[in-house]
Scaffold this motif. Structure first.
Motif, short mmCIF file in Angstrom:
data_model
loop_
_atom_site.label_atom_id
_atom_site.label_comp_id
_atom_site.label_asym_id
_atom_site.label_seq_id
_atom_site.Cartn_x
_atom_site.Cartn_y
_atom_site.Cartn_z
N LYS A 1 -7.27 61.16 49.90
CA LYS A 1 -6.27 60.01 49.61
C LYS A 1 -6.58 58.62 50.23
O LYS A 1 -7.44 58.71 51.43
N ARG A 2 -6.37 57.61 49.75
CA ARG A 2 -6.72 56.25 50.51
C ARG A 2 -5.56 55.98 51.46
O ARG A 2 -4.49 56.60 51.47
N GLU A 3 -5.88 55.01 52.26
CA GLU A 3 -5.11 54.47 53.23
C GLU A 3 -3.62 54.17 52.60
O GLU A 3 -2.76 54.40 53.24
N ASP A 4 -3.73 53.58 51.44
CA ASP A 4 -2.47 53.07 51.00
C ASP A 4 -1.59 54.25 50.02
O ASP A 4 -0.54 53.91 49.39
N GLY A 5 -2.04 55.52 50.08
CA GLY A 5 -1.60 56.81 49.70
C GLY A 5 -2.09 56.97 48.11
O GLY A 5 -1.60 58.02 47.74
N ARG A 6 -2.66 56.20 47.57
CA ARG A 6 -3.25 56.35 46.40
C ARG A 6 -4.31 57.36 46.40
O ARG A 6 -4.73 57.57 47.56
N GLU B 1 -7.98 58.71 46.17
CA GLU B 1 -9.14 58.21 46.24
C GLU B 1 -10.11 58.87 45.13
O GLU B 1 -10.08 60.20 44.93
#
Ligand SMILES: Cc1cc2nc3c(=O)[nH]c(=O)nc-3n(C[C@H](O)[C@H](O)[C@H](O)COP(=O)(O)OP(=O)(O)OC[C@H]3O[C@@H](n4cnc5c(N)ncnc54)[C@H](O)[C@@H]3O)c2cc1C
Length: 252
Positions: free
Chosen positions: A178-183, A185
């Motif tokens: 998961k990326r920091e923005d919640g999307r 990776e």
């Protein structure tokens, strides 16, 4: 300064050479290959011998370094005679060779590119999934880093050049976290054909490009070394979009 759109003498010679090849060697067998939905190992090898795989790849990796315009001329001339062989060539170059050439490290490039550029091997590009087509970011295939290995689970569909006897590796886009923005990776991982847990199935019944190879791919706890990551972790979406941009040049 006026732009010069004329083809150089080299481009014109290439067009003549590829046209001659397509008319003499592809045209006589194209209908039969299409009827039988048969991938041609012979014509793929011949396209390799003529330097048509890897025309934008430098000579140190086995390419012919003729440039993108030469590549497009070659695809155009082959498509004039047979869309299937043009699809094999276009996908082999844009989807198979280019991600490895542009994002692979030195070892990956030296391992895969010489045979790919010689037409002795094919690489495929595993992006599309049953629920992720136009929306390329919706991939559900996962790759989890366990110790020194990526463990891959999921499936891909409509993957060109993925199930022939000379299909050697697939660049697989997978969710790696998961990326920091919640999307999600997304990363790309090189999965050699024949790896345990990597199952391929040839698709049949296409309405066009019937002699080009298309496959369904299944990954069931498929383990590959962590070094098989292509480029940086999390760069998968960018790599895929850039690869598709290159692919549009030849598909158009
Ligand atoms: C012969 C062949 C070879 C292929 N080779 C490869 C390959 O090598 N590697 C790979 O990864 N993939 C490959 N593909 C898959 C191809 O990239 C997908 O088919 C394509 O991305 C479309 O996805 P889809 O088929 O799921 O259609 P969908 O995404 O389901 O789209 C169906 C239709 O709906 C429309 N649509 C979708 N979303 C919207 C929206 N938001 N608004 C309006 N309209 C919309 C589309 O334009 C289309 O007309 C191949 C496909 C074929 C047929």
């Amino acid at each position: 300064m006026a732009l010069d759109f004329d083809l150089t003498e080299e481009h014109q010679m290439l067009r003549k050479m590829v046209r001659n090849f397509a008319e003499k060697e592809i045209a006589p067998v194209a209908q039969e290959l299409d009827d039988k939905e048969e991938f041609s190992y012979h014509l793929t090898k011949r396209m390799g011998e003529l330097g048509l795989f890897g025309p934008f790849v430098s000579e140190e990796y086995g390419g012919s370094n003729m440039g993108y315009l030469s590549y497009i001329i070659a695809v155009e001339e082959i498509a004039r005679i047979d869309g299937s062989q043009a699809a094999t060539l276009a996908a082999g170059n844009s989807l198979g060779i280019s991600p490895i050439y542009y994002y692979g490290n030195e070892e990956q490039k030296r391992q895969w590119l010489p045979d790919l550029c010689a037409g002795k091997a094919l690489a495929s590009f595993g992006l599309t999934e049953p629920n992720a087509g136009s929306d390329a970011g919706a991939s559900r295939t996962t790759a989890v880093l366990e110790g020194d290995y990526w463990v891959i689970n999921g499936s891909k569909i409509f993957i060109t050049n993925s199930t022939t006897e000379i299909s050697k590796v697939c660049v697989v886009q997978a969710v790696t976290g998961k990326r920091e923005d919640g999307r999600n990776e997304l990363s790309c991982i090189l999965v050699p054909n024949g790896t345990p847990g990597f199952i391929t199935k040839t698709m049949h019944g296409k309405m066009v490009w019937r002699a080009s190879n298309t496959g369904e791919l299944y990954f069931q706890d498929c383990k590959v070394p962590k070094e098989n990551l292509l480029g940086r972790r999390g760069d998968g979406f960018h790599q895929m979009l850039a690869t598709l941009d290159g692919g549009r040049l030849s598909i158009a």
